[in-house]
Design a protein around this motif. Structure first.
Motif, short mmCIF file in Angstrom:
data_model
loop_
_atom_site.label_atom_id
_atom_site.label_comp_id
_atom_site.label_asym_id
_atom_site.label_seq_id
_atom_site.Cartn_x
_atom_site.Cartn_y
_atom_site.Cartn_z
N PHE A 64 0.84 -1.20 0.00
CA PHE A 64 0.00 0.00 0.00
C PHE A 64 0.87 1.24 0.00
CE2 PHE A 64 -2.08 -3.13 2.79
CZ PHE A 64 -3.22 -3.36 2.05
N GLN A 65 0.30 2.28 -0.55
CA GLN A 65 0.88 3.60 -0.32
C GLN A 65 0.20 4.07 0.96
OE1 GLN A 65 -0.73 6.99 -2.53
NE2 GLN A 65 1.20 6.87 -3.66
N ILE A 66 0.99 4.52 1.93
CA ILE A 66 0.40 4.96 3.21
C ILE A 66 0.69 6.45 3.38
CG2 ILE A 66 0.29 4.61 5.72
CD1 ILE A 66 1.46 1.79 5.26
N HIS A 67 -0.39 7.19 3.51
CA HIS A 67 -0.24 8.64 3.64
C HIS A 67 -0.80 9.03 5.00
CE1 HIS A 67 -0.38 12.84 2.53
NE2 HIS A 67 -1.62 12.89 3.00
N ARG A 68 -0.01 9.76 5.81
CA ARG A 68 -0.52 10.14 7.13
C ARG A 68 -0.96 11.60 7.15
NH1 ARG A 68 3.09 10.06 12.39
NH2 ARG A 68 1.85 11.81 13.08
N GLU A 69 -2.08 11.82 7.80
CA GLU A 69 -2.61 13.18 7.89
C GLU A 69 -2.85 13.48 9.36
OE1 GLU A 69 -5.38 13.80 4.37
OE2 GLU A 69 -6.53 14.59 6.08
N ASP A 70 -2.15 14.48 9.90
CA ASP A 70 -2.31 14.82 11.31
C ASP A 70 -3.51 15.75 11.47
OD1 ASP A 70 0.61 14.11 10.84
OD2 ASP A 70 0.54 14.23 13.02
N VAL A 71 -4.38 15.42 12.41
CA VAL A 71 -5.54 16.27 12.68
C VAL A 71 -5.17 17.13 13.88
CG1 VAL A 71 -8.00 16.31 13.28
CG2 VAL A 71 -7.08 14.45 11.85
N LEU A 72 -5.07 18.42 13.65
CA LEU A 72 -4.60 19.30 14.73
C LEU A 72 -5.75 19.78 15.60
CD1 LEU A 72 -1.98 21.25 12.59
CD2 LEU A 72 -1.59 19.29 14.08
N GLY A 73 -5.41 20.21 16.80
CA GLY A 73 -6.45 20.71 17.72
C GLY A 73 -6.94 19.58 18.61
N GLY A 74 -7.53 19.94 19.76
CA GLY A 74 -8.00 18.91 20.69
C GLY A 74 -6.82 18.43 21.52
N GLY A 75 -7.12 17.82 22.67
CA GLY A 75 -6.05 17.39 23.56
C GLY A 75 -5.38 16.12 23.11
N ASN A 76 -6.09 15.30 22.34
CA ASN A 76 -5.55 13.99 21.94
C ASN A 76 -4.71 14.10 20.66
OD1 ASN A 76 -6.89 12.87 24.03
ND2 ASN A 76 -8.38 11.75 22.79
N THR A 77 -3.95 13.04 20.41
CA THR A 77 -3.28 12.93 19.11
C THR A 77 -4.22 12.20 18.17
OG1 THR A 77 -1.21 12.62 20.31
CG2 THR A 77 -1.20 12.08 17.95
N THR A 78 -4.52 12.81 17.05
CA THR A 78 -5.36 12.14 16.05
C THR A 78 -4.64 12.14 14.71
OG1 THR A 78 -7.33 12.97 17.19
CG2 THR A 78 -7.66 12.13 14.96
N VAL A 79 -4.49 10.96 14.16
CA VAL A 79 -3.82 10.83 12.86
C VAL A 79 -4.65 9.90 11.98
CG1 VAL A 79 -1.73 10.08 11.65
CG2 VAL A 79 -1.53 11.15 13.89
N ILE A 80 -4.87 10.36 10.74
CA ILE A 80 -5.59 9.52 9.78
C ILE A 80 -4.55 8.89 8.85
CG2 ILE A 80 -7.34 9.47 7.95
CD1 ILE A 80 -8.41 12.12 9.11
N PHE A 81 -4.55 7.56 8.81
CA PHE A 81 -3.67 6.85 7.88
C PHE A 81 -4.49 6.44 6.66
CE2 PHE A 81 -1.61 6.26 12.02
CZ PHE A 81 -0.32 6.65 11.71
N LYS A 82 -4.12 6.97 5.51
CA LYS A 82 -4.85 6.65 4.28
C LYS A 82 -4.06 5.60 3.49
CE LYS A 82 -7.30 10.94 4.04
NZ LYS A 82 -7.74 12.12 3.32
N LEU A 83 -4.66 4.47 3.34
CA LEU A 83 -3.99 3.35 2.66
C LEU A 83 -4.59 3.18 1.26
CD1 LEU A 83 -3.54 2.77 5.76
CD2 LEU A 83 -3.58 0.36 5.17
N ARG A 84 -3.73 3.11 0.27
CA ARG A 84 -4.19 2.85 -1.10
C ARG A 84 -3.42 1.64 -1.63
NH1 ARG A 84 -5.85 5.17 -6.12
NH2 ARG A 84 -6.75 6.97 -5.10
N ARG A 85 -4.17 0.62 -1.98
CA ARG A 85 -3.52 -0.62 -2.42
C ARG A 85 -2.77 -0.38 -3.73
NH1 ARG A 85 -4.51 -5.63 -0.92
NH2 ARG A 85 -6.52 -5.17 0.04
N LEU A 86 -1.55 -0.86 -3.79
CA LEU A 86 -0.77 -0.76 -5.02
C LEU A 86 -1.04 -2.04 -5.80
CD1 LEU A 86 2.54 0.63 -3.48
CD2 LEU A 86 0.87 1.91 -4.83
N VAL A 87 -1.65 -1.90 -6.95
CA VAL A 87 -2.01 -3.08 -7.72
C VAL A 87 -0.79 -3.53 -8.52
CG1 VAL A 87 -3.64 -4.03 -9.41
CG2 VAL A 87 -4.36 -2.22 -7.83
N GLN A 88 -0.37 -4.80 -8.25
CA GLN A 88 0.87 -5.27 -8.91
C GLN A 88 0.54 -6.03 -10.17
OE1 GLN A 88 1.27 -6.91 -5.24
NE2 GLN A 88 3.17 -5.92 -4.64
#
Ligand code: HEM
Length: 182
Positions: free
Chosen positions: A158-182
């Motif tokens: 997969f291609q893994i792209h991380r997106e940090d969600v800012l604000g709020g007391g917690n750490t929030t990160v969205i990991f976007k996975l896109r399958r690489l078709v071989q």
């Protein structure tokens, strides 16, 4: 944080950098626990963060990169120590779906004082999947490494792209996975 995580970390450091590096990072951080980690014990996660910081100083490798590598390593450890969780699943997406409602639930039964993150997910298609990490701590680089380790376990790419969600007391990160078709 549970001692199993500390033990796996110090084992990895020993294997890569030698026993003297483990002694050095423990002596330098001088942890309140004394640094003799047992797998069933519970320790301040700040001790792990401090050891990573010193290891980063010693090796010149960024802390985020070290924690990411540790996550990949830990996925391999979990697949050997807890194979049933992996055997149950046909692929990475199905495995990741089960962290929050099955795997970490069982972890909590085994270790009631475990401090676990929250994971939610969105499956957009057979190719695209989002895993959302939320925690009072920031072990998002560990999560990233764990995802990659699982991907390797299931022999997928997969291609893994991380997106940090800012604000709020917690750490929030969205990991976007896109399958690489071989
Ligand atoms: C068989 C698979 C798994 C097992 C047995 C397992 C077990 C554990 C254990 C024992 C801890 C430590 C809790 C504590 O120290 O208090 C932990 C924490 C954690 N786990 Fe899992 N886990 C598994 C899979 C995963 C996967 C696939 C991910 C990510 C994709 C993940 C993400 C995390 C993270 C990021 C933490 C650190 C705590 C935090 O961020 O707040 N785990 N897990």
């Amino acid at each position: 944080m549970k001692g199993i995580v500390f033990r796996e970390f110090t084992d990895m450091v020993e294997n890569h950098f030698g026993e003297s590096m483990v002694d050095d990072i423990i002596a330098t951080t001088n942890p309140a626990s004394g640094g003799s980690y047992t797998t069933v014990g519970t320790y301040d996660h700040g001790e792990l963060v401090a050891m990573v910081g010193v290891l980063s100083d010693r090796t010149g490798i960024a802390a985020a990169v070290l924690v990411h590598s540790f996550g990949k390593h830990l996925a391999g450890v979990f697949s050997r120590k807890f194979p049933a969780f992996f055997d149950d699943c046909p692929n990475t997406f199905e495995f990741l779906k089960k962290i929050d409602n099955h795997i970490h639930v069982e972890v909590k039964k085994l270790y009631p004082d475990a401090e676990l993150p929250k994971f939610t997910y969105l499956q957009h298609s057979e190719l695209e999947f989002e895993l959302i990490y939320e925690s009072q701590r920031d072990f998002s680089h560990l999560a990233h490494g764990l995802i990659e380790g699982c991907m390797e376990y299931f022999n997928e790419a997969f291609q893994i792209h991380r997106e940090d969600v800012l604000g709020g007391g917690n750490t929030t990160v969205i990991f976007k996975l896109r399958r690489l078709v071989q």
